[in-house]
Design an enzyme around this catalytic site. Structure first.
Site, PDB file in Angstrom:
ATOM      1  N   ASP A   1      -3.432   4.318  -1.830  1.00  0.00           N
ATOM      2  CA  ASP A   1      -4.366   4.775  -0.784  1.00  0.00           C
ATOM      3  C   ASP A   1      -4.344   6.300  -0.761  1.00  0.00           C
ATOM      4  O   ASP A   1      -3.661   6.923   0.039  1.00  0.00           O
ATOM      5  CB  ASP A   1      -3.900   4.184   0.554  1.00  0.00           C
ATOM      6  CG  ASP A   1      -4.742   4.623   1.733  1.00  0.00           C
ATOM      7  OD1 ASP A   1      -5.856   5.125   1.527  1.00  0.00           O
ATOM      8  OD2 ASP A   1      -4.280   4.440   2.876  1.00  0.00           O
ATOM      9  N   ILE A   2      -5.115   6.893  -1.687  1.00  0.00           N
ATOM     10  CA  ILE A   2      -5.007   8.339  -1.890  1.00  0.00           C
ATOM     11  C   ILE A   2      -6.324   9.056  -1.586  1.00  0.00           C
ATOM     12  O   ILE A   2      -6.410  10.273  -1.643  1.00  0.00           O
ATOM     13  CB  ILE A   2      -4.474   8.594  -3.323  1.00  0.00           C
ATOM     14  CG1 ILE A   2      -3.826   9.945  -3.448  1.00  0.00           C
ATOM     15  CG2 ILE A   2      -5.518   8.355  -4.347  1.00  0.00           C
ATOM     16  CD1 ILE A   2      -3.064  10.119  -4.733  1.00  0.00           C
ATOM     17  N   LYS A   3      -7.358   8.288  -1.270  1.00  0.00           N
ATOM     18  CA  LYS A   3      -8.642   8.785  -0.722  1.00  0.00           C
ATOM     19  C   LYS A   3      -9.163  10.044  -1.411  1.00  0.00           C
ATOM     20  O   LYS A   3      -9.320  11.104  -0.789  1.00  0.00           O
ATOM     21  CB  LYS A   3      -8.491   9.054   0.779  1.00  0.00           C
ATOM     22  CG  LYS A   3      -8.119   7.822   1.611  1.00  0.00           C
ATOM     23  CD  LYS A   3      -8.149   8.133   3.091  1.00  0.00           C
ATOM     24  CE  LYS A   3      -7.773   6.960   3.970  1.00  0.00           C
ATOM     25  NZ  LYS A   3      -6.345   6.596   3.936  1.00  0.00           N
TER      26      LYS A   3
ATOM     27  N   LYS B   1       0.847  -1.193   0.000  1.00  0.00           N
ATOM     28  CA  LYS B   1       0.000   0.000   0.000  1.00  0.00           C
ATOM     29  C   LYS B   1       0.883   1.244   0.000  1.00  0.00           C
ATOM     30  O   LYS B   1       1.739   1.410   0.870  1.00  0.00           O
ATOM     31  CB  LYS B   1      -0.913   0.015   1.227  1.00  0.00           C
ATOM     32  CG  LYS B   1      -1.840   1.225   1.258  1.00  0.00           C
ATOM     33  CD  LYS B   1      -2.862   1.119   2.366  1.00  0.00           C
ATOM     34  CE  LYS B   1      -2.397   1.645   3.683  1.00  0.00           C
ATOM     35  NZ  LYS B   1      -2.199   3.109   3.727  1.00  0.00           N
TER      36      LYS B   1
ATOM     37  N   ARG C   1      -3.223  -5.866  14.444  1.00  0.00           N
ATOM     38  CA  ARG C   1      -2.076  -6.080  15.344  1.00  0.00           C
ATOM     39  C   ARG C   1      -1.980  -7.572  15.665  1.00  0.00           C
ATOM     40  O   ARG C   1      -3.004  -8.245  15.760  1.00  0.00           O
ATOM     41  CB  ARG C   1      -2.264  -5.308  16.662  1.00  0.00           C
ATOM     42  CG  ARG C   1      -2.295  -3.786  16.506  1.00  0.00           C
ATOM     43  CD  ARG C   1      -0.929  -3.234  16.108  1.00  0.00           C
ATOM     44  NE  ARG C   1      -0.928  -1.796  15.891  1.00  0.00           N
ATOM     45  CZ  ARG C   1      -1.187  -1.194  14.734  1.00  0.00           C
ATOM     46  NH1 ARG C   1      -1.480  -1.902  13.653  1.00  0.00           N
ATOM     47  NH2 ARG C   1      -1.136   0.113  14.641  1.00  0.00           N
TER      48      ARG C   1
ATOM     49  N   GLN D   1      -3.896   3.340  17.011  1.00  0.00           N
ATOM     50  CA  GLN D   1      -5.134   2.763  16.475  1.00  0.00           C
ATOM     51  C   GLN D   1      -6.046   2.380  17.648  1.00  0.00           C
ATOM     52  O   GLN D   1      -5.595   1.834  18.642  1.00  0.00           O
ATOM     53  CB  GLN D   1      -4.828   1.497  15.650  1.00  0.00           C
ATOM     54  CG  GLN D   1      -4.056   1.768  14.375  1.00  0.00           C
ATOM     55  CD  GLN D   1      -4.943   2.238  13.236  1.00  0.00           C
ATOM     56  OE1 GLN D   1      -6.044   2.727  13.462  1.00  0.00           O
ATOM     57  NE2 GLN D   1      -4.453   2.108  12.025  1.00  0.00           N
TER      58      GLN D   1
ATOM     59  N   HIS E   1     -11.508  12.889  -2.999  1.00  0.00           N
ATOM     60  CA  HIS E   1     -12.793  13.505  -2.617  1.00  0.00           C
ATOM     61  C   HIS E   1     -12.834  14.895  -3.236  1.00  0.00           C
ATOM     62  O   HIS E   1     -12.195  15.817  -2.755  1.00  0.00           O
ATOM     63  CB  HIS E   1     -12.873  13.588  -1.078  1.00  0.00           C
ATOM     64  CG  HIS E   1     -14.217  14.017  -0.573  1.00  0.00           C
ATOM     65  ND1 HIS E   1     -14.565  13.930   0.758  1.00  0.00           N
ATOM     66  CD2 HIS E   1     -15.294  14.516  -1.203  1.00  0.00           C
ATOM     67  CE1 HIS E   1     -15.802  14.371   0.921  1.00  0.00           C
ATOM     68  NE2 HIS E   1     -16.270  14.742  -0.258  1.00  0.00           N
ATOM     69  N   ASP E   2     -13.571  15.031  -4.343  1.00  0.00           N
ATOM     70  CA  ASP E   2     -13.662  16.330  -5.033  1.00  0.00           C
ATOM     71  C   ASP E   2     -14.901  16.277  -5.921  1.00  0.00           C
ATOM     72  O   ASP E   2     -15.679  15.310  -5.841  1.00  0.00           O
ATOM     73  CB  ASP E   2     -12.365  16.574  -5.851  1.00  0.00           C
ATOM     74  CG  ASP E   2     -12.073  18.068  -6.046  1.00  0.00           C
ATOM     75  OD1 ASP E   2     -13.036  18.839  -6.255  1.00  0.00           O
ATOM     76  OD2 ASP E   2     -10.904  18.456  -5.988  1.00  0.00           O
TER      77      ASP E   2
ATOM     78  N   ARG F   1       2.780  -0.753  10.747  1.00  0.00           N
ATOM     79  CA  ARG F   1       3.901  -0.760  11.683  1.00  0.00           C
ATOM     80  C   ARG F   1       4.232  -2.120  12.294  1.00  0.00           C
ATOM     81  O   ARG F   1       5.405  -2.384  12.576  1.00  0.00           O
ATOM     82  CB  ARG F   1       3.636   0.274  12.790  1.00  0.00           C
ATOM     83  CG  ARG F   1       3.795   1.686  12.284  1.00  0.00           C
ATOM     84  CD  ARG F   1       3.125   2.684  13.181  1.00  0.00           C
ATOM     85  NE  ARG F   1       1.672   2.588  13.107  1.00  0.00           N
ATOM     86  CZ  ARG F   1       0.831   3.425  13.722  1.00  0.00           C
ATOM     87  NH1 ARG F   1       1.309   4.395  14.455  1.00  0.00           N
ATOM     88  NH2 ARG F   1      -0.462   3.280  13.583  1.00  0.00           N
TER      89      ARG F   1
ATOM     90  N   THR G   1     -11.195   5.850  10.593  1.00  0.00           N
ATOM     91  CA  THR G   1     -11.119   5.271  11.943  1.00  0.00           C
ATOM     92  C   THR G   1     -10.703   6.330  12.978  1.00  0.00           C
ATOM     93  O   THR G   1     -10.847   6.108  14.171  1.00  0.00           O
ATOM     94  CB  THR G   1     -10.156   4.069  11.984  1.00  0.00           C
ATOM     95  OG1 THR G   1      -9.000   4.395  11.229  1.00  0.00           O
ATOM     96  CG2 THR G   1     -10.779   2.834  11.401  1.00  0.00           C
TER      97      THR G   1
ATOM     98  N   THR H   1     -16.267  15.577 -11.866  1.00  0.00           N
ATOM     99  CA  THR H   1     -15.430  15.710 -13.066  1.00  0.00           C
ATOM    100  C   THR H   1     -13.947  15.629 -12.709  1.00  0.00           C
ATOM    101  O   THR H   1     -13.158  14.965 -13.405  1.00  0.00           O
ATOM    102  CB  THR H   1     -15.712  17.058 -13.768  1.00  0.00           C
ATOM    103  OG1 THR H   1     -17.110  17.144 -13.981  1.00  0.00           O
ATOM    104  CG2 THR H   1     -14.982  17.177 -15.078  1.00  0.00           C
TER     105      THR H   1
HETATM  106  O1  C5P Z   1       0.740   1.006  11.146  1.00  0.00           O
HETATM  107  P1  C5P Z   1      -0.707   0.620  10.963  1.00  0.00           P
HETATM  108  O2  C5P Z   1      -0.907  -0.879  10.800  1.00  0.00           O
HETATM  109  O3  C5P Z   1      -1.613   1.224  12.019  1.00  0.00           O
HETATM  110  O4  C5P Z   1      -1.088   1.271   9.567  1.00  0.00           O
HETATM  111  C1  C5P Z   1      -2.382   1.227   9.054  1.00  0.00           C
HETATM  112  C2  C5P Z   1      -2.406   1.817   7.684  1.00  0.00           C
HETATM  113  O5  C5P Z   1      -3.754   1.842   7.253  1.00  0.00           O
HETATM  114  C3  C5P Z   1      -1.905   3.261   7.602  1.00  0.00           C
HETATM  115  O6  C5P Z   1      -1.267   3.396   6.331  1.00  0.00           O
HETATM  116  C4  C5P Z   1      -3.150   4.097   7.660  1.00  0.00           C
HETATM  117  O7  C5P Z   1      -3.048   5.295   6.944  1.00  0.00           O
HETATM  118  C5  C5P Z   1      -4.159   3.176   6.974  1.00  0.00           C
HETATM  119  N1  C5P Z   1      -5.566   3.407   7.315  1.00  0.00           N
HETATM  120  C6  C5P Z   1      -6.058   3.322   8.597  1.00  0.00           C
HETATM  121  N2  C5P Z   1      -7.402   3.537   8.840  1.00  0.00           N
HETATM  122  C7  C5P Z   1      -8.227   3.842   7.833  1.00  0.00           C
HETATM  123  C8  C5P Z   1      -7.727   3.922   6.532  1.00  0.00           C
HETATM  124  C9  C5P Z   1      -6.370   3.692   6.299  1.00  0.00           C
HETATM  125  O8  C5P Z   1      -5.335   3.024   9.522  1.00  0.00           O
HETATM  126  N3  C5P Z   1      -9.515   4.015   8.060  1.00  0.00           N
END
Ligand code: C5P
Length: 236
Positions: A59-61, A32, A184, A193, A63-64, A214, A122, A67
């Protein structure tokens, strides 16, 4: 993109990326690339990862207005990524336009990238959706509402926490993807998180893909940790 765990390459330099990937010689990974890496290294990082045989989730999300998102998606499809995402909050028209853009930007003979919608981030709390977004429902209901809108707008799936996956799963066909970050190996290693699950729990709750950052990238032994995640995810 197959069902292997997706590793979040949350780095900003090429040196960090290659130092990490050197742990995995000749291994085809699901990777990702988020805003941190993409905005510092540009599309070249995507070409490099694809040339090395990896599958890539951008993962660039987006929103605009519809067009603009459509035209952005034409370009993103041309970069050869396998998966990309946008915010369901952009609405039905924006999501439909995004899909049109991806289809028209995909070269002949190539697969159109999988398109996933973010529901509620989240990091968003119930207090925030009530006070700032003026949404008068629980966060779980809001996530479900966005998932329904995403499905009706032709999205391939949503990003959600594993803890929300079970409820969403019941409403949709098995092909609707549930991509779940916040993974995790042990419940006590949560960092920032809040709503976390182990790979084993995510599988049981119905996630189709897990995103792991991580836990693997900061591990003293990334290969060992990756294999541990894979084993749990595969239910072995
Ligand atoms: O290090 P970790 O496992 O917490 O990373 C989670 C990845 O998922 C990060 O790149 C974070 O930006 C992404 N993410 C997230 N929650 C979301 C969408 C994406 O944690 N709702």
């Amino acid at each position: 993109m197959d069902k292997k765990p997706i590793i979040a390459l949350d780095f900003s330099t090429l040196e960090e990326v290659s130092a990490f990937l050197n742990y995995f010689p000749n291994k085809k990974l699901n990777l990702k690339v988020g805003m941190e890496l993409f905005y510092q290294q540009g599309p070249q990082i995507l070409y490099t990862l694809k040339n090395d045989g990896h599958d890539v989730f951008l993962d660039i999300k987006l929103h605009d207005i519809p067009t603009t998102v459509k035209k952005a998606m034409v370009g993103i499809a041309g970069m050869g990524v396998d998966m990309v995402n946008l915010h369901a909050a952009g609405g039905r028209k924006m999501m439909e336009s995004a899909k049109d853009g991806l289809i028209s930007g995909t070269q002949n003979g190539r697969k159109t990238p999988t398109l996933i919608a973010v529901t509620q981030l989240t990091s968003t709390t119930e207090e925030m959706i009530k006070q700032e977004q003026k949404i008068n429902s629980s966060i779980e209901e809001s996530v479900l509402d966005y998932a329904i809108l995403a499905s009706e707008s032709g999205m391939d799936g949503v990003v959600c926490s594993a803890l929300e996956a079970e409820r969403i799963k019941k409403k949709f066909s098995a092909s609707f993807l549930l991509v779940t970050p916040g993974i995790r190996l042990n419940q006590d290693e949560n960092n920032d998180q809040k709503r976390i699950a182990t790979p084993n729990e995510a599988r049981k709750l119905g996630a189709s893909h897990i995103v792991v950052g991580r836990t693997i990238t900061q591990s003293k032994d990334p290969v060992h940790t990756y294999l541990e995640v894979l084993k749990q995810w595969n239910g072995e």
